[in-house]
Write an enzyme that holds these catalytic residues in place. Structure first.
Site, PDB file in Angstrom:
ATOM      1  N   LYS A 194       0.861  -1.182   0.000  1.00 33.69           N
ATOM      2  CA  LYS A 194       0.000   0.000   0.000  1.00 33.69           C
ATOM      3  C   LYS A 194       0.897   1.230   0.000  1.00 33.69           C
ATOM      4  CE  LYS A 194      -3.741   2.303   2.517  1.00 33.69           C
ATOM      5  NZ  LYS A 194      -4.617   2.259   3.707  1.00 33.69           N
ATOM      6  N   LYS A 246      -2.303  -1.583  -3.593  1.00 31.67           N
ATOM      7  CA  LYS A 246      -3.127  -0.382  -3.575  1.00 31.67           C
ATOM      8  C   LYS A 246      -2.215   0.840  -3.658  1.00 31.67           C
ATOM      9  CE  LYS A 246      -6.529   2.073  -0.711  1.00 31.67           C
ATOM     10  NZ  LYS A 246      -7.269   2.102   0.573  1.00 31.67           N
TER      11      LYS A 246
END
Length: 322
Positions: A194, A246
């Site tokens: 992320k 992400k």
């Protein structure tokens, strides 16, 4: 001329026949925001078409997701009050845990109920963990809360818990906490790679974020590619069942690397800024909206995602099932 690749593009029927990458509703997960105290859906101005749900409107969306054959919903809570410890995250009566219970009551096992496991929506400083006396995110103190949060979410009915805080060791602590109380079948979907991305901007409005400062000391540097594999493999070693990258579209190279490195299912999150950019350009008439949406999702699948979290999940599923 022996090689004529254009033969396989000569008609829509031929293109469908030889298409390498396909979308199906079961591959799509719909992120949803459920707001404490809301009596009706509240539009999110930076994400046209997306709302903060009331509990009642969310129930209708859960039922629709089943009808459309979506892979699941990912739930985020928007509480009315916050504190430094993010105590609402572990409270059985907290909005996220209540929303999980509502979803399970509505859909049972016909739809996977997934829950974001992070403190940022619940802390008054907006960070993904608790702070030490110098104002820094305290990794190890945060892990203990994550373990409690995982148990609370599983007790509320979550099929899948999704730790997104990027704390070192979070998957191991969460897996141990779940197993200790008998939630052996609760799946851990790890936000393994992320990044500290500018594309999260609209999400801050969606969850009424209180963030002070930034998250660069725990989310990944966008310049780093190899580090994502290190993070991912650590999560796999710690017991993750699914790993996620992400954002998605700006990190397709990372997504492809992760897909090549692991045998687990791989997810990718098409984040709020990606959604907002396409919607904004389409509103100006600069791009074909539906084609751009579909192309963006296909690109994520083509790079290696088995599962795509996208705010267009329901809309795209309706088109796919016509």
């Amino acid at each position: 001329m022996i090689e004529r690749p254009r033969r396989l593009r000569s008609s829509a029927a031929m293109r469908r026949l030889v298409r390498e990458t396909r979308l199906a509703p079961s591959q799509l997960v719909l992120p949803m925001f459920v707001a404490e105290g809301a009596s009706e859906p509240r539009p999110i101005t930076s994400m046209p078409g997306v709302v903060q749900h009331s509990r009642e409107s969310a129930k209708k969306a859960y039922a629709e997701a089943v009808e459309l054959g979506l892979g699941g919903v990912m739930l985020f809570g928007v509480p009315e009050s916050k504190d430094a410890q993010g105590s609402g995250a572990c409270d059985p009566a907290g909005i996220l845990n209540v929303a999980i219970a509502d979803a399970r009551a509505e859909v049972g096992d016909d739809l996977l109920v997934m829950s974001d496991l992070c403190l940022d929506e619940f802390t008054d400083h907006g960070h993904c963990g608790v702070l030490d006396d110098q104002g820094r995110v305290d990794n190890d103190a945060t892990l203990q809360i994550y373990g409690q949060m995982a148990v609370a979410q599983a007790a509320a009915g979550a099929h899948v818990v999704a730790p997104s805080g990027m704390m070192d060791g979070q998957v191991a602590v969460i897996r141990a906490a779940l197993d200790e109380v008998g939630h052996l079948d609760t799946v851990v979907l790890a936000y393994a790679a992320k990044y500290a991305s500018a594309f999260y901007g609209p999400f801050r409005e969606a969850v009424d974020s209180s963030l002070q400062g930034d998250r660069r000391t725990y989310q990944q540097d966008p310049a780093n590619r190899r580090e994502a594999l290190r993070e991912t493999l650590l999560d796999v070693e710690q017991g993750a069942d699914i790993v996620m990258v992400k954002p998605a579209m700006s990190y397709l190279d990372v997504l492809a690397d992760v897909r090549a490195a692991v045998d687990l299912p791989v997810a990718a999150y098409q984040v709020s800024g990606e959604y907002a950019m396409i919607e904004a350009a389409a509103a100006q008439g600069w791009i074909d909206r539906d084609r751009a949406i579909d192309e963006s999702l296909v690109s994520i699948r083509r790079a290696g995602a088995d599962i795509v979290l996208t705010y267009w999940a329901a809309e795209v599923a309706r088109r796919l099932t016509r």
